[in-house]
Motif scaffolding. Sequence first.
Motif, PDB file in Angstrom:
ATOM      1  N   ARG A 178       0.836  -1.212   0.000  1.00  0.00           N
ATOM      2  CA  ARG A 178       0.000   0.000   0.000  1.00  0.00           C
ATOM      3  C   ARG A 178       0.864   1.252   0.000  1.00  0.00           C
ATOM      4  N   ALA A 179       1.955   1.220   0.748  1.00  0.00           N
ATOM      5  CA  ALA A 179       2.853   2.377   0.784  1.00  0.00           C
ATOM      6  C   ALA A 179       3.463   2.634  -0.586  1.00  0.00           C
ATOM      7  N   LEU A 180       3.864   1.573  -1.270  1.00  0.00           N
ATOM      8  CA  LEU A 180       4.428   1.720  -2.609  1.00  0.00           C
ATOM      9  C   LEU A 180       3.377   2.193  -3.608  1.00  0.00           C
ATOM     10  N   LEU A 181       2.164   1.654  -3.503  1.00  0.00           N
ATOM     11  CA  LEU A 181       1.096   2.034  -4.411  1.00  0.00           C
ATOM     12  C   LEU A 181       0.742   3.511  -4.304  1.00  0.00           C
ATOM     13  N   SER A 182       0.792   4.055  -3.098  1.00  0.00           N
ATOM     14  CA  SER A 182       0.397   5.448  -2.879  1.00  0.00           C
ATOM     15  C   SER A 182       1.565   6.418  -2.992  1.00  0.00           C
ATOM     16  N   SER A 183       2.765   5.905  -3.234  1.00  0.00           N
ATOM     17  CA  SER A 183       3.965   6.751  -3.216  1.00  0.00           C
ATOM     18  C   SER A 183       4.218   7.500  -4.518  1.00  0.00           C
ATOM     19  N   GLY A 184       3.611   7.027  -5.606  1.00  0.00           N
ATOM     20  CA  GLY A 184       3.908   7.598  -6.913  1.00  0.00           C
ATOM     21  C   GLY A 184       5.060   6.916  -7.623  1.00  0.00           C
ATOM     22  N   CYS A 185       5.587   5.835  -7.057  1.00  0.00           N
ATOM     23  CA  CYS A 185       6.683   5.112  -7.713  1.00  0.00           C
ATOM     24  C   CYS A 185       6.166   4.434  -8.981  1.00  0.00           C
ATOM     25  N   THR A 186       7.067   4.141  -9.903  1.00  0.00           N
ATOM     26  CA  THR A 186       6.681   3.469 -11.137  1.00  0.00           C
ATOM     27  C   THR A 186       6.434   1.992 -10.868  1.00  0.00           C
ATOM     28  N   ILE A 187       5.722   1.336 -11.799  1.00  0.00           N
ATOM     29  CA  ILE A 187       5.467  -0.091 -11.648  1.00  0.00           C
ATOM     30  C   ILE A 187       6.772  -0.878 -11.676  1.00  0.00           C
ATOM     31  N   ASN A 188       7.758  -0.412 -12.435  1.00  0.00           N
ATOM     32  CA  ASN A 188       9.045  -1.107 -12.472  1.00  0.00           C
ATOM     33  C   ASN A 188       9.742  -1.039 -11.116  1.00  0.00           C
ATOM     34  N   GLU A 189       9.650   0.110 -10.448  1.00  0.00           N
ATOM     35  CA  GLU A 189      10.248   0.244  -9.114  1.00  0.00           C
ATOM     36  C   GLU A 189       9.492  -0.614  -8.103  1.00  0.00           C
ATOM     37  N   PHE A 190       8.173  -0.588  -8.178  1.00  0.00           N
ATOM     38  CA  PHE A 190       7.349  -1.408  -7.293  1.00  0.00           C
ATOM     39  C   PHE A 190       7.737  -2.873  -7.439  1.00  0.00           C
ATOM     40  N   ASN A 191       7.838  -3.322  -8.679  1.00  0.00           N
ATOM     41  CA  ASN A 191       8.141  -4.733  -8.906  1.00  0.00           C
ATOM     42  C   ASN A 191       9.590  -5.088  -8.588  1.00  0.00           C
ATOM     43  N   ALA A 192      10.491  -4.104  -8.664  1.00  0.00           N
ATOM     44  CA  ALA A 192      11.885  -4.367  -8.265  1.00  0.00           C
ATOM     45  C   ALA A 192      11.959  -4.717  -6.790  1.00  0.00           C
ATOM     46  N   VAL A 193      11.104  -4.090  -5.985  1.00  0.00           N
ATOM     47  CA  VAL A 193      11.038  -4.418  -4.557  1.00  0.00           C
ATOM     48  C   VAL A 193      10.385  -5.774  -4.363  1.00  0.00           C
ATOM     49  N   ARG A 194       9.229  -5.965  -4.996  1.00  0.00           N
ATOM     50  CA  ARG A 194       8.499  -7.224  -4.811  1.00  0.00           C
ATOM     51  C   ARG A 194       9.310  -8.427  -5.290  1.00  0.00           C
ATOM     52  N   ARG A 195      10.069  -8.255  -6.362  1.00  0.00           N
ATOM     53  CA  ARG A 195      10.837  -9.367  -6.919  1.00  0.00           C
ATOM     54  C   ARG A 195      11.784  -9.975  -5.902  1.00  0.00           C
ATOM     55  N   GLN A 196      12.398  -9.141  -5.073  1.00  0.00           N
ATOM     56  CA  GLN A 196      13.421  -9.635  -4.159  1.00  0.00           C
ATOM     57  C   GLN A 196      12.867 -10.032  -2.787  1.00  0.00           C
ATOM     58  N   LEU A 197      11.645  -9.618  -2.514  1.00  0.00           N
ATOM     59  CA  LEU A 197      11.055  -9.946  -1.218  1.00  0.00           C
ATOM     60  C   LEU A 197       9.963 -11.001  -1.332  1.00  0.00           C
ATOM     61  N   ASP A 198       9.930 -11.701  -2.456  1.00  0.00           N
ATOM     62  CA  ASP A 198       8.889 -12.695  -2.703  1.00  0.00           C
ATOM     63  C   ASP A 198       9.530 -13.897  -3.403  1.00  0.00           C
ATOM     64  N   GLU A 199       9.341 -15.048  -2.842  1.00  0.00           N
ATOM     65  CA  GLU A 199      10.012 -16.265  -3.320  1.00  0.00           C
ATOM     66  C   GLU A 199       9.607 -16.669  -4.726  1.00  0.00           C
ATOM     67  N   VAL A 200       8.363 -16.392  -5.130  1.00  0.00           N
ATOM     68  CA  VAL A 200       7.875 -16.873  -6.416  1.00  0.00           C
ATOM     69  C   VAL A 200       8.253 -15.939  -7.572  1.00  0.00           C
ATOM     70  N   LYS A 201       8.703 -14.732  -7.242  1.00  0.00           N
ATOM     71  CA  LYS A 201       9.019 -13.752  -8.271  1.00  0.00           C
ATOM     72  C   LYS A 201      10.489 -13.858  -8.692  1.00  0.00           C
ATOM     73  N   GLY A 202      10.868 -13.071  -9.721  1.00  0.00           N
ATOM     74  CA  GLY A 202      12.259 -13.092 -10.167  1.00  0.00           C
ATOM     75  C   GLY A 202      12.759 -14.472 -10.556  1.00  0.00           C
ATOM     76  N   GLY A 203      11.907 -15.248 -11.263  1.00  0.00           N
ATOM     77  CA  GLY A 203      12.275 -16.601 -11.676  1.00  0.00           C
ATOM     78  C   GLY A 203      11.876 -17.682 -10.703  1.00  0.00           C
TER      79      GLY A 203
END
Length: 458
Positions: A178-203
Motif C-alpha cells: 500500500r505504501a508503494l502504491l500510494s507513493s507515486g513510484c513506477t510499476i518497475n520500481e514497485f516490482n523491483a522491490v516485490r521481486r526480491q522480497l517474494d520467493e515466487v518472483k524473479g524466476g
Amino acid sequence: MLPHKLLQLKWQIISKNNEPMKKSTAYQTIETIFNSALLAVDPNTAVSQNLTRKPDQLEIANQTVSISSNRRLFLVSAGKASIPMAQAALNILGDSLYKGAVLTKEGIAYPSFPENVQFFMGSHPVSSQKSIDATNQIGKLLQETKADDLLICLLSGGASALLSSPLIPLATWQSLSRALLSSGCTINEFNAVRRQLDEVKGGGLATWGLPAECHTLILSDVIGNDLAAIGSGPTYFADDDPDEINVIFDKYDILDALSKSEADEILTVVSNLYPAHQFSQPVNTIISDIKIAASAAAQSAQDLGYNTQVLTTQFEGEARELGKFVAAIGKDLLPGHCVILGGESTVTIRGQGMGGRNSELGLSAAIALKDTPSVTIASLATDGDDGATQMAGVVVDTSILKNGRGLGLKAEAFMKNNDSGTYFQKVENQTNTSIFINTGLTGTNVNDLIIILKDNVT
C-alpha cells in the motif's frame, strides 16, 4: 469471456433515474475506438495464435517442443487475463495436459475447468491470504515435475499481487504494498522491490518447476515489455541488486509510511538478501501488448474519418501532470484529427478521495482544457478497472467543468483531494450524461489508452 461480449453487456449505462444516460457523439466514437483496441488484444486469440498442437510436438511461439508419450504437460496461468488464456490453451492441449492451475482476480466470472485443472482466486492490487494460499497450492503442484516434463506458463498483468509468496509476514507485506502504491513510484520500481522480497518472483516459479522445461506466453502490461517487471518476472531470472531496494525506499520515503516494527521486519530481510542463483533462462515470449491495442485504436479512428497518429506507447508519470500534457496536445490538434497514446500513469495519494489514475488524469485534462472547443479526451484502462471507481476510465470535454460549476462543484478542490471519481459521479448523475466508461472487467490487461479527438468546430 471475450472482451466484446463484456462491452455489449456493460456499455448500456443506466442513470440513477433508471433511464439510459445520454451519450455525446464523441463519447460514442470513443466507445467504438476502445472496443476495437480491446478486441485486438483478446487473450484467447493471442494464445491461439502462438500455441499449436501437432501429433508429437507443440509449436510455442517460434519454438518447437516435443510432446512424446513419456512427457507430462503442466500448465500454470496467472493474472487478470488468466481465464481466457487458459481456455485457449486447454482447447489446444486437450488430453495432452497432465495437470494445471489457473489463478485470477476475485470478482471475475469464471467457467468450469476440467478436473485436472485447479482454479484459484486472489486479491489485487494488494495480496491477501487467498493469494498466498493459491500460490502455495501451485507450488505443491510443481513439486511433481520431472526432467522429461514440460511446464507452460501463461502470464498477464496482475500476477504480481495474485501470485505471491512473501519473505515477510503478510500484514507487513500488505502495508509495504500500500505504501508503494500510494507513493507515486513506477510499476518497475514497485516490482523491483516485490521481486526480491517474494520467493515466487524473479524466476521463482520457474525454479519451482525445475527440472521441467519452461515456456511462458505473456500478455504484457508493462511499458517497454520488461520481462523482469511483468508479473514481477516469475519465470524470468532478473539480475537484481539487493541495494536497489534501499534506493527506492529512500527515494519515496517508504519506510516512513510504515510502523517501526514493520520497517524493522523488512530491513532485517533486506539486509540478508543476496543475488539469487540463476539457472538457464526459461523461454519467455510477449504475445500481446499496448502497441497492438494502440495500433488497433488508431485504425478504428482512421476508419471513422479521423486523421490519426499514435504518438507514443510509453507514456508514464504523474497522472495530474500527464492530464495537462494531453490537454495541451488537444488544444493544438487540427479539426478532424485524433492522437492515441499508450502507457500508464501513477498517482501520488495526497487526499482521502475516491478515484483512479485514469479518472485523475481525465479531471486534470478537463481543468486544463478550459474552454477549448470540440476537443474530447478519454483515459481508459484496458482491464476495465481504474482503481476505486471500478470503471475503465472517463471521457471529458469542456462541458464537464461547465456542468460542474453549474452544480457548485470546484474541480480543483476534488483534484487536490484525489477525489476525481466523486466529481465525475456527481456531474454524471445530475446531468444524466455519460462520463465514465464502464466495461466491467474485460479479461485483458495491456496498460492504458489515451484517445484525443478534435472534431470540426461548428
